[in-house]
Design a protein around this motif. Sequence first.
Motif, PDB file in Angstrom:
ATOM      1  N   ALA A 114       0.819  -1.131   0.095  1.00 46.01           N
ATOM      2  CA  ALA A 114      -0.034   0.015  -0.053  1.00 46.01           C
ATOM      3  C   ALA A 114       0.750   1.284   0.034  1.00 46.01           C
ATOM      4  N   ALA A 115       2.055   1.153   0.647  1.00 49.01           N
ATOM      5  CA  ALA A 115       2.707   2.482   0.864  1.00 49.01           C
ATOM      6  C   ALA A 115       3.628   2.553  -0.355  1.00 49.01           C
ATOM      7  N   LEU A 116       4.097   1.600  -1.147  1.00 44.73           N
ATOM      8  CA  LEU A 116       4.791   1.690  -2.497  1.00 44.73           C
ATOM      9  C   LEU A 116       3.620   2.122  -3.622  1.00 44.73           C
ATOM     10  N   ALA A 117       2.542   1.883  -3.429  1.00 45.24           N
ATOM     11  CA  ALA A 117       1.383   2.483  -4.358  1.00 45.24           C
ATOM     12  C   ALA A 117       1.186   3.809  -4.264  1.00 45.24           C
ATOM     13  N   ALA A 118       0.983   4.266  -2.837  1.00 44.58           N
ATOM     14  CA  ALA A 118       0.594   5.439  -2.712  1.00 44.58           C
ATOM     15  C   ALA A 118       1.916   6.436  -3.130  1.00 44.58           C
ATOM     16  N   GLN A 119       3.119   6.024  -2.754  1.00 41.58           N
ATOM     17  CA  GLN A 119       4.065   6.779  -3.295  1.00 41.58           C
ATOM     18  C   GLN A 119       4.365   7.176  -4.685  1.00 41.58           C
ATOM     19  N   ASN A 120       3.717   6.084  -5.478  1.00 41.69           N
ATOM     20  CA  ASN A 120       3.681   6.027  -7.018  1.00 41.69           C
ATOM     21  C   ASN A 120       2.666   7.265  -7.240  1.00 41.69           C
ATOM     22  N   VAL A 121       1.573   7.127  -6.661  1.00 44.10           N
ATOM     23  CA  VAL A 121       0.608   8.512  -6.855  1.00 44.10           C
ATOM     24  C   VAL A 121       1.232   9.635  -6.354  1.00 44.10           C
ATOM     25  N   SER A 122       2.075   9.703  -5.567  1.00 43.97           N
ATOM     26  CA  SER A 122       2.548  10.937  -5.261  1.00 43.97           C
ATOM     27  C   SER A 122       3.355  11.574  -6.076  1.00 43.97           C
ATOM     28  N   VAL A 123       4.341  10.666  -6.681  1.00 47.55           N
ATOM     29  CA  VAL A 123       5.391  11.215  -7.429  1.00 47.55           C
ATOM     30  C   VAL A 123       4.524  11.612  -8.992  1.00 47.55           C
ATOM     31  N   ALA A 124       3.498  10.803  -9.257  1.00 45.39           N
ATOM     32  CA  ALA A 124       2.676  11.038 -10.474  1.00 45.39           C
ATOM     33  C   ALA A 124       1.752  12.090 -10.444  1.00 45.39           C
ATOM     34  N   ALA A 125       1.320  12.568  -9.222  1.00 43.39           N
ATOM     35  CA  ALA A 125       0.465  13.767  -8.994  1.00 43.39           C
ATOM     36  C   ALA A 125       1.362  15.071  -9.130  1.00 43.39           C
ATOM     37  N   GLU A 126       2.599  14.987  -8.363  1.00 45.65           N
ATOM     38  CA  GLU A 126       3.371  16.047  -8.330  1.00 45.65           C
ATOM     39  C   GLU A 126       3.984  16.354  -9.838  1.00 45.65           C
ATOM     40  N   SER A 127       4.153  15.060 -10.673  1.00 45.56           N
ATOM     41  CA  SER A 127       4.754  15.293 -12.002  1.00 45.56           C
ATOM     42  C   SER A 127       3.644  16.182 -12.921  1.00 45.56           C
ATOM     43  N   MET A 128       2.446  15.928 -12.534  1.00 45.88           N
ATOM     44  CA  MET A 128       1.227  16.669 -13.139  1.00 45.88           C
ATOM     45  C   MET A 128       1.047  18.064 -12.793  1.00 45.88           C
ATOM     46  N   GLY A 129       1.645  18.502 -12.003  1.00 42.00           N
ATOM     47  CA  GLY A 129       1.630  19.827 -11.021  1.00 42.00           C
ATOM     48  C   GLY A 129       0.754  19.888 -10.045  1.00 42.00           C
ATOM     49  N   LEU A 130       0.221  18.609  -9.527  1.00 45.52           N
ATOM     50  CA  LEU A 130      -0.709  18.567  -8.514  1.00 45.52           C
ATOM     51  C   LEU A 130       0.148  18.681  -7.045  1.00 45.52           C
ATOM     52  N   GLY A 131      -0.726  18.945  -5.861  1.00 48.66           N
ATOM     53  CA  GLY A 131      -0.136  18.985  -4.782  1.00 48.66           C
ATOM     54  C   GLY A 131      -0.494  17.886  -3.816  1.00 48.66           C
ATOM     55  N   ILE A 132       0.173  17.220  -3.083  1.00 50.98           N
ATOM     56  CA  ILE A 132      -0.312  16.054  -2.187  1.00 50.98           C
ATOM     57  C   ILE A 132      -0.079  16.315  -0.827  1.00 50.98           C
ATOM     58  N   CYS A 133      -0.679  15.629   0.184  1.00 50.38           N
ATOM     59  CA  CYS A 133      -0.457  15.415   1.644  1.00 50.38           C
ATOM     60  C   CYS A 133      -0.933  14.077   1.995  1.00 50.38           C
ATOM     61  N   TYR A 134      -0.049  13.330   2.597  1.00 52.34           N
ATOM     62  CA  TYR A 134      -0.488  12.160   3.493  1.00 52.34           C
ATOM     63  C   TYR A 134      -1.270  12.603   4.782  1.00 52.34           C
ATOM     64  N   ILE A 135      -2.236  11.669   5.068  1.00 50.97           N
ATOM     65  CA  ILE A 135      -3.119  11.820   5.913  1.00 50.97           C
ATOM     66  C   ILE A 135      -2.942  10.666   6.992  1.00 50.97           C
ATOM     67  N   GLY A 136      -2.223  10.593   7.965  1.00 51.29           N
ATOM     68  CA  GLY A 136      -1.832   9.321   8.987  1.00 51.29           C
ATOM     69  C   GLY A 136      -2.928   9.779   9.975  1.00 51.29           C
ATOM     70  N   GLY A 137      -3.421  11.056  10.127  1.00 58.93           N
ATOM     71  CA  GLY A 137      -4.575  11.112  11.128  1.00 58.93           C
ATOM     72  C   GLY A 137      -5.689  10.216  11.195  1.00 58.93           C
ATOM     73  N   LEU A 138      -6.063   9.724   9.952  1.00 59.95           N
ATOM     74  CA  LEU A 138      -7.255   8.760   9.871  1.00 59.95           C
ATOM     75  C   LEU A 138      -6.907   7.670  10.910  1.00 59.95           C
ATOM     76  N   ARG A 139      -5.623   7.323  11.372  1.00 56.85           N
ATOM     77  CA  ARG A 139      -5.578   6.253  12.387  1.00 56.85           C
ATOM     78  C   ARG A 139      -5.999   6.759  13.795  1.00 56.85           C
ATOM     79  N   ASN A 140      -6.046   8.105  13.926  1.00 53.86           N
ATOM     80  CA  ASN A 140      -6.612   8.355  15.183  1.00 53.86           C
ATOM     81  C   ASN A 140      -8.004   7.575  15.538  1.00 53.86           C
ATOM     82  N   GLN A 141      -9.007   7.536  14.758  1.00 52.06           N
ATOM     83  CA  GLN A 141     -10.069   6.883  15.093  1.00 52.06           C
ATOM     84  C   GLN A 141     -10.551   5.868  14.099  1.00 52.06           C
ATOM     85  N   LEU A 142      -9.781   4.877  13.828  1.00 51.90           N
ATOM     86  CA  LEU A 142      -9.733   4.048  12.808  1.00 51.90           C
ATOM     87  C   LEU A 142     -10.825   3.213  12.715  1.00 51.90           C
TER      88      LEU A 142
END
Length: 249
Positions: A114-142
Amino acid sequence: MNKTIETILNHRSIRSFTDERLTKEEVLTLVKSAQAASTSSNVQAYSIIGVTDQDKKAKLAELAGHQPYVENNGHLFVFCADLKRHEYIAQKAGKIHQEALENTEAFLISVIDAALAAQNVSVAAESMGLGICYIGGLRNQLVEVSDLLETPSYVLPLFGLVVGHPANQSSQKERLPIELIYHENTYQQDEAHLDRYLQEYDERMSRYYEKRTNGERKDTWSEQMIRSFSQPKRAYLDDFVKEKGFNRK
């Protein structure tokens, strides 16, 4: 230096987006990029939930610690460890694979995939001029996140990833010195080496925060880490992870 490396080295987290939503084509491109990531023995032990329902996004923003950019972005992806397909295939074949599905190695495979897939998305998105932010806070109340997204046994939400058109560019936060990250042949344990580069990094980070906050903050990375690990976080996760069928053995 090629454009791919420039994109990677230019990374910074974006927490303010315009109202423009990602197109279906952009979302599909990012998901295809995720699928192109390496995966252990082709197991592909992850799934991605795209959250487009605005009420759900608002609830997830609340559960993540009232982070407005979880609600207001171009698209919200939630990456999940997923062994449900594998359980289904085994059951359909009349096999019992619970012990293998529920051991620590299977858990690690699903999290890493899952982490490898997400990082691919991040790099692809930034190459498209988009911005990203990971949200680990979802684990606060999983538990509540899982209920909201209706994830069954053997599917565990791990983190979110918001993607969108940046409303403004944030400053780039310096990483640890390479001398503390890269080790040759054996792990570098010399305390003088550690102290030297930690002190240099702490001084730079203190200046970074002081400048960014107009003097309101100037703590060091080491001070942050002492606070961060002063007590266990999200202690409920061990039981919940096991309830979902992961890491039981």
